[in-house]
Design a protein around this motif. Structure first.
Motif, mmCIF file in Angstrom:
data_model
loop_
_atom_site.group_PDB
_atom_site.id
_atom_site.type_symbol
_atom_site.label_atom_id
_atom_site.label_comp_id
_atom_site.label_asym_id
_atom_site.label_seq_id
_atom_site.Cartn_x
_atom_site.Cartn_y
_atom_site.Cartn_z
ATOM 1 N N GLU A 60 0.838 -1.204 0.000
ATOM 2 C CA GLU A 60 0.000 0.000 0.000
ATOM 3 C C GLU A 60 0.872 1.252 0.000
ATOM 4 N N MET A 63 2.258 1.746 -3.468
ATOM 5 C CA MET A 63 1.244 2.225 -4.411
ATOM 6 C C MET A 63 0.909 3.692 -4.150
ATOM 7 N N GLU A 64 0.773 4.069 -2.883
ATOM 8 C CA GLU A 64 0.438 5.454 -2.536
ATOM 9 C C GLU A 64 1.511 6.427 -3.003
ATOM 10 N N GLN A 66 3.462 5.943 -5.604
ATOM 11 C CA GLN A 66 3.682 5.671 -7.028
ATOM 12 C C GLN A 66 5.009 4.974 -7.294
ATOM 13 N N ALA A 69 2.575 0.190 -9.640
ATOM 14 C CA ALA A 69 1.258 0.464 -10.210
ATOM 15 C C ALA A 69 0.166 0.191 -9.182
ATOM 16 N N GLN A 70 -0.879 0.996 -9.234
ATOM 17 C CA GLN A 70 -2.038 0.772 -8.375
ATOM 18 C C GLN A 70 -2.707 -0.537 -8.782
ATOM 19 N N GLU A 71 -2.952 -1.381 -7.824
ATOM 20 C CA GLU A 71 -3.646 -2.645 -8.054
ATOM 21 C C GLU A 71 -4.662 -2.828 -6.942
ATOM 22 N N ASP A 87 -11.506 -0.016 -1.541
ATOM 23 C CA ASP A 87 -10.294 -0.446 -2.222
ATOM 24 C C ASP A 87 -9.712 0.698 -3.027
ATOM 25 N N LYS A 88 -8.403 0.742 -3.127
ATOM 26 C CA LYS A 88 -7.716 1.781 -3.900
ATOM 27 C C LYS A 88 -7.497 1.281 -5.308
ATOM 28 N N ASN A 89 -8.413 1.532 -6.196
ATOM 29 C CA ASN A 89 -8.280 1.069 -7.589
ATOM 30 C C ASN A 89 -7.424 1.987 -8.380
#
Length: 89
Positions: A60, A63-64, A66, A69-71, A87-89
């Motif tokens: 997480e 992803m936050e 960068q 990739a966001q998954e 969810d963080k799409n």
């Protein structure tokens, strides 16, 4: 007969992998999450199933910021660990 190899006869076009290639964390933005995960692994004889929360938090963070990739967390295998937050799409 010439022993020289002709490398120009075939053109190879490399392409990056679909997954698995992401920027390194040069500034240590997620270092504390990584260290927490690694400590959990060491403390649990590298039984990664016991460190899933730490792994989820580390991904997480990446992803936050960068760094990957966001998954959706479900796609990464953490669907059962999502505690009611969206969810963080």
């Amino acid at each position: 007969m010439s022993t020289a190899m002709n490398f120009g006869s075939k053109s190879f076009q490399p392409r990056p992998p679909d997954k698995g290639s992401f920027p390194l964390d040069h500034f240590g933005e997620c270092k504390s999450f990584k260290e927490k995960f690694m400590k959990c692994l060491r403390d649990n004889n590298f039984e990664n199933a016991l460190c899933r929360n730490e792994s989820k938090e580390y991904l997480e963070c990446r992803m936050e910021r960068q760094l990957m990739a966001q998954e959706p967390l479900e796609k990464l295998g953490f669907g059962d660990l999502i505690d009611g937050k969206s969810d963080k799409n």
